[in-house]
Design an enzyme around this catalytic site. Structure first.
Site, PDB file in Angstrom:
ATOM      1  N   ASN A   7       0.862  -1.184   0.000  1.00 18.58           N
ATOM      2  CA  ASN A   7       0.000   0.000   0.000  1.00 18.58           C
ATOM      3  C   ASN A   7       0.898   1.234   0.000  1.00 18.58           C
ATOM      4  OD1 ASN A   7      -1.778   2.057   0.522  1.00 18.58           O
ATOM      5  ND2 ASN A   7      -2.377   1.348   2.567  1.00 18.58           N
ATOM      6  N   LYS A   9       0.079   4.259  -0.155  1.00 18.07           N
ATOM      7  CA  LYS A   9      -0.559   5.404   0.513  1.00 18.07           C
ATOM      8  C   LYS A   9      -0.340   6.679  -0.315  1.00 18.07           C
ATOM      9  CE  LYS A   9      -0.049   2.998   4.871  1.00 18.07           C
ATOM     10  NZ  LYS A   9       0.043   3.060   6.324  1.00 18.07           N
ATOM     11  N   HIS A  93      -9.514   1.028   5.115  1.00 13.81           N
ATOM     12  CA  HIS A  93      -8.186   1.152   5.723  1.00 13.81           C
ATOM     13  C   HIS A  93      -8.279   2.045   6.953  1.00 13.81           C
ATOM     14  CE1 HIS A  93      -4.044   2.300   6.424  1.00 13.81           C
ATOM     15  NE2 HIS A  93      -3.729   1.159   5.836  1.00 13.81           N
ATOM     16  N   GLU A  95      -6.585   4.438   7.993  1.00 16.54           N
ATOM     17  CA  GLU A  95      -6.441   5.880   7.756  1.00 16.54           C
ATOM     18  C   GLU A  95      -7.727   6.471   7.160  1.00 16.54           C
ATOM     19  OE1 GLU A  95      -2.812   5.280   5.635  1.00 16.54           O
ATOM     20  OE2 GLU A  95      -1.918   4.645   7.531  1.00 16.54           O
ATOM     21  N   GLU A 164      -5.143  -5.192  10.525  1.00 12.68           N
ATOM     22  CA  GLU A 164      -4.114  -4.169  10.702  1.00 12.68           C
ATOM     23  C   GLU A 164      -4.375  -3.433  12.013  1.00 12.68           C
ATOM     24  OE1 GLU A 164      -2.157  -2.899   6.778  1.00 12.68           O
ATOM     25  OE2 GLU A 164      -3.977  -1.737   6.954  1.00 12.68           O
ATOM     26  N   GLY A 170       2.689   1.999  10.785  1.00 17.04           N
ATOM     27  CA  GLY A 170       3.608   3.133  10.645  1.00 17.04           C
ATOM     28  C   GLY A 170       4.347   3.495  11.912  1.00 17.04           C
ATOM     29  N   SER A 206       3.781  -2.387  10.209  1.00 10.52           N
ATOM     30  CA  SER A 206       5.241  -2.402  10.396  1.00 10.52           C
ATOM     31  C   SER A 206       5.907  -3.695   9.916  1.00 10.52           C
ATOM     32  CB  SER A 206       5.591  -2.101  11.865  1.00 10.52           C
ATOM     33  OG  SER A 206       5.139  -0.818  12.224  1.00 10.52           O
TER      34      SER A 206
END
Ligand code: 13P
Length: 248
Positions: A7, A9, A93, A95, A164, A170, A206
């Site tokens: 991904n 992003k 996702h 985010e 996730e 991240g 990660s």
């Protein structure tokens, strides 16, 4: 067969995205039965699809609008991504949920739009740090699974789930493999209970070249969804190399 999905992003602009796809398309990768795909910046979807034609890489969108076509300012639909040659779409996702306020209801509509338009949704679920610390992880995952899948007409289509944990995305604080395997067992059982069949469940958060093989070695971890380490050739190619060991 295991999945390695990247991904990208919004780490890269248009030129950088095309350049990375170009590098990956020309990279020498080991023989493996990995299923590879990347999720590029939306405006670079077409050149990335073209660059990856006749390679092992599939392409997906990072988001879809559930509206089809028409007066929907700023939207890009599952139909349009499908027409561009995407095979997959990330849906829900973290985010999208936490930065852009996407609701469980919107996630459900996006999954339906993907299924109607021949895209395989990669449905992202996961708990926040506060939910994990307060013992609310299971409850949150059940809510996300039920709102996404209960009563859904899958028409025999493929659906992929990505676990996730928000706290691992991240942060460099990857979920321990044993903990991830336990949560995958729980998520898998909830999915079976909700739709009466099993789905592949990827781990994301990660993941890097050093830890990827330990995740892929778990039977109930069907693959990985990689963010940061997928957005540069000099970290993604070694990660794919390491992941390929699983099929040897
Ligand atoms: P990182 O690999 O950067 O933690 O991101 C994971 C992710 O969000 C993939 O969708």
């Amino acid at each position: 067969m295991k999945y390695v999905f990247g991904n990208w992003k919004m780490y890269l602009n248009y030129e950088e995205t095309v350049s990375l796809a170009n590098t990956l398309a020309g990279a020498t990768l080991p023989e493996s039965d990995l299923t590879l795909a990347v999720f590029p910046l939306s405006i670079a979807t077409k050149p990335v699809v073209d660059l990856f034609a006749n390679t092992k890489f599939g392409v997906g969108s990072q988001n879809v609008s559930w509206t089809p076509k028409g007066a929907y300012t700023g939207a890009v639909s599952a139909l349009i991504y499908s027409e561009l040659g995407c095979k997959y779409a990330l849906v829900g996702h973290s985010e999208r949920r936490h930065v852009f306020g996407e609701t469980d209801e919107a996630v459900r509509r996006k999954i339906e739009a993907c299924l109607q338009n021949g895209l395989t949704p990669v449905v992202c679920i996961g708990e926040t740090k506060a939910e994990r610390d307060s013992g609310g992880r299971e409850e949150r995952l059940i809510a996300q699974i039920e709102s996404a899948f209960a009563g859904l007409n899958m028409n025999g289509n493929e659906i992929i789930v990505a676990y996730e944990p928000v706290w691992a995305i991240g942060t460099g604080d990857a979920c321990d493999v044993e903990e991830a395997a336990k949560v995958h067992a729980f998520v898998g059982a909830q999915i079976e209970k909700t739709i009466g069949r099993s789905l592949p469940i990827l781990y994301g958060g990660s993941v890097n070249a050093k830890n990827v093989l330990s995740y892929l070695s778990e039977d109930n971890i069907a693959g990985v969804l990689v963010g940061n380490a997928s957005a540069k050739a000099d970290t993604f190619v070694p990660l794919i190399d390491a992941a390929s060991e699983i099929s040897k």
